[in-house]
Every structure is written in C-alpha cells, then in structure tokens.
Write an enzyme that holds these catalytic residues in place. Structure first.
Site, PDB file in Angstrom:
ATOM      1  N   ASP A   1      55.869 -14.584 -13.111  1.00  0.00           N
ATOM      2  CA  ASP A   1      54.459 -13.901 -13.776  1.00  0.00           C
ATOM      3  C   ASP A   1      53.367 -14.298 -13.117  1.00  0.00           C
ATOM      4  O   ASP A   1      53.175 -15.530 -12.925  1.00  0.00           O
ATOM      5  CB  ASP A   1      54.639 -14.245 -15.431  1.00  0.00           C
ATOM      6  CG  ASP A   1      53.860 -13.163 -16.103  1.00  0.00           C
ATOM      7  OD1 ASP A   1      54.394 -12.346 -17.018  1.00  0.00           O
ATOM      8  OD2 ASP A   1      52.654 -13.287 -15.811  1.00  0.00           O
TER       9      ASP A   1
ATOM     10  N   HIS B   1      60.886  -4.967 -19.069  1.00  0.00           N
ATOM     11  CA  HIS B   1      61.118  -6.380 -18.519  1.00  0.00           C
ATOM     12  C   HIS B   1      61.193  -7.419 -19.571  1.00  0.00           C
ATOM     13  O   HIS B   1      60.948  -7.428 -20.756  1.00  0.00           O
ATOM     14  CB  HIS B   1      59.746  -6.741 -18.018  1.00  0.00           C
ATOM     15  CG  HIS B   1      58.453  -6.620 -18.750  1.00  0.00           C
ATOM     16  ND1 HIS B   1      58.102  -5.496 -18.829  1.00  0.00           N
ATOM     17  CD2 HIS B   1      57.795  -7.534 -19.412  1.00  0.00           C
ATOM     18  CE1 HIS B   1      56.837  -5.678 -19.494  1.00  0.00           C
ATOM     19  NE2 HIS B   1      56.740  -6.861 -19.860  1.00  0.00           N
TER      20      HIS B   1
ATOM     21  N   HIS C   1      63.432   2.862 -13.478  1.00  0.00           N
ATOM     22  CA  HIS C   1      62.545   2.744 -14.432  1.00  0.00           C
ATOM     23  C   HIS C   1      62.817   3.211 -15.690  1.00  0.00           C
ATOM     24  O   HIS C   1      63.497   3.967 -16.093  1.00  0.00           O
ATOM     25  CB  HIS C   1      61.240   3.622 -14.213  1.00  0.00           C
ATOM     26  CG  HIS C   1      60.165   3.631 -15.256  1.00  0.00           C
ATOM     27  ND1 HIS C   1      59.008   2.993 -15.025  1.00  0.00           N
ATOM     28  CD2 HIS C   1      60.040   4.460 -16.251  1.00  0.00           C
ATOM     29  CE1 HIS C   1      58.423   3.091 -16.171  1.00  0.00           C
ATOM     30  NE2 HIS C   1      59.154   3.860 -17.284  1.00  0.00           N
TER      31      HIS C   1
HETATM   32  P1  5GP Z   1      53.813  -7.529 -21.273  1.00  0.00           P
HETATM   33  O1  5GP Z   1      52.507  -7.732 -21.771  1.00  0.00           O
HETATM   34  O2  5GP Z   1      54.076  -6.172 -20.815  1.00  0.00           O
HETATM   35  O3  5GP Z   1      55.141  -8.175 -22.089  1.00  0.00           O
HETATM   36  O4  5GP Z   1      54.040  -8.477 -19.933  1.00  0.00           O
HETATM   37  C1  5GP Z   1      53.819  -8.095 -18.765  1.00  0.00           C
HETATM   38  C2  5GP Z   1      53.704  -9.287 -18.064  1.00  0.00           C
HETATM   39  O5  5GP Z   1      53.452  -8.759 -16.564  1.00  0.00           O
HETATM   40  C3  5GP Z   1      52.344 -10.280 -18.099  1.00  0.00           C
HETATM   41  O6  5GP Z   1      52.925 -11.468 -18.661  1.00  0.00           O
HETATM   42  C4  5GP Z   1      51.586 -10.029 -17.112  1.00  0.00           C
HETATM   43  O7  5GP Z   1      51.029 -11.528 -16.533  1.00  0.00           O
HETATM   44  C5  5GP Z   1      52.374  -9.776 -16.026  1.00  0.00           C
HETATM   45  N1  5GP Z   1      51.847  -9.136 -14.759  1.00  0.00           N
HETATM   46  C6  5GP Z   1      51.069  -8.138 -14.993  1.00  0.00           C
HETATM   47  N2  5GP Z   1      50.857  -7.781 -13.713  1.00  0.00           N
HETATM   48  C7  5GP Z   1      51.557  -8.465 -12.553  1.00  0.00           C
HETATM   49  C8  5GP Z   1      51.609  -8.422 -11.158  1.00  0.00           C
HETATM   50  O8  5GP Z   1      50.909  -7.639 -10.463  1.00  0.00           O
HETATM   51  N3  5GP Z   1      52.314  -9.482 -10.746  1.00  0.00           N
HETATM   52  C9  5GP Z   1      53.281 -10.221 -11.417  1.00  0.00           C
HETATM   53  N4  5GP Z   1      53.829 -10.903 -11.013  1.00  0.00           N
HETATM   54  N5  5GP Z   1      53.264 -10.309 -12.880  1.00  0.00           N
HETATM   55  C10 5GP Z   1      52.178  -9.309 -13.570  1.00  0.00           C
HETATM   56 ZN    ZN Z   2      58.750   1.579 -13.629  1.00  0.00          ZN
END
Ligand code: 5GP
Ligand code: ZN
Length: 113
Positions: A30, A99, A46
């Site tokens: 992350d 994810h 997806h």
């Molecule tokens: P959600 O909030 O949808 O459960 O988690 C999305 C996760 O994706 C977040 O923890 C955020 O830090 C991570 N994330 C968002 N954009 C990127 C990116 O460009 N690269 C990486 N490695 N992680 C990302």
């Molecule tokens: Zn996607």
C-alpha cells in the site's frame, strides 16, 4: 476498466512494490501503509467489491483469499495479522476494484473506526 486505478496497476502501467503475483492475482505494498506490513491483494480481473467477485467467480475469490495467506507467510506474520476488505461508502472503500488489505507487524486494535 480503463478508468480503474487497480486495473491500471494490474496491467503494469503504474509501478508498485510487488510482494506476490500469479496469472490471476497481484499483491503489492500500500502507498500509505497503516502497519509495518500493509499489502493489497487484488484479482487482475475487475470486480467492484468482494460481493460482486464472490457472486460472479467464487473460485477466483478463493484464490485471492489463498493469496492473502501466501502474503502473510512471505511477510513472516507468524504472530498474526488482519485481512480486511472495505465495501462501499460506509465501508470506507476508496478504490472500487476489490482488494484485501493484509495488515501486520504490530498489535492491531479493535474495533476499527
Ligand atoms: P480502500 O480505502 O479502498 O479500502 O483502500 C484503498 C487503498 O489503496 C488505500 O489503503 C490506499 O492507500 C491505497 N492506494 C491508493 N492509491 C494507490 C496507489 O497508487 N498505489 C498503491 N500502492 N496503493 C494505493
Ligand atoms: Zn479495476
């Protein structure tokens, strides 16, 4: 999905720190880690969220979950870890490509915010 960030990452068009990958699954660190280990495990295909993936391809859902175990082993999280998947607005999902967060390397508190 061309406008999906994680589809773009799965296609190799944005560089990430890969922890594990196979033909169906990708696991990468992350960008904003919330624990010493914070890895995201995604299917290359997806689906908006875990419900959609489980309904449309339960075998793939099982493979993605198995990959979270692989990540925990690779990261030597033998003291324990947490697997989290957020769904929708109230669930705090910011990226609409399913994810699983694998979090570990410190004692994690409960309940979440
Ligand atoms: P959600 O909030 O949808 O459960 O988690 C999305 C996760 O994706 C977040 O923890 C955020 O830090 C991570 N994330 C968002 N954009 C990127 C990116 O460009 N690269 C990486 N490695 N992680 C990302
Ligand atoms: Zn996607």
């Amino acid at each position: 999905m061309s406008d999906c960030l994680f589809c773009t990452i799965a296609a190799g068009e944005i560089s990430v720190d890969v922890v594990y990958e196979d033909d169906k699954v990708l696991a990468f660190r992350d960008i904003d880690p919330q624990a010493p280990t914070h890895v995201l495990v995604i299917p290359r295909e997806h689906f908006d969220n875990v419900s959609e993936m489980t309904r449309d391809n339960p075998l793939l859902a099982a493979e993605v979950l198995a990959a979270t175990t692989e990540v925990a082993q690779l990261e030597t999280l033998e003291r324990g870890y947490r697997v989290v998947t957020n769904v929708g607005t109230d669930g705090g999902q910011s990226v609409r490509h399913v994810h699983f967060h694998v979090l570990g390397g410190r004692g994690l508190t409960w309940p979440p915010g």
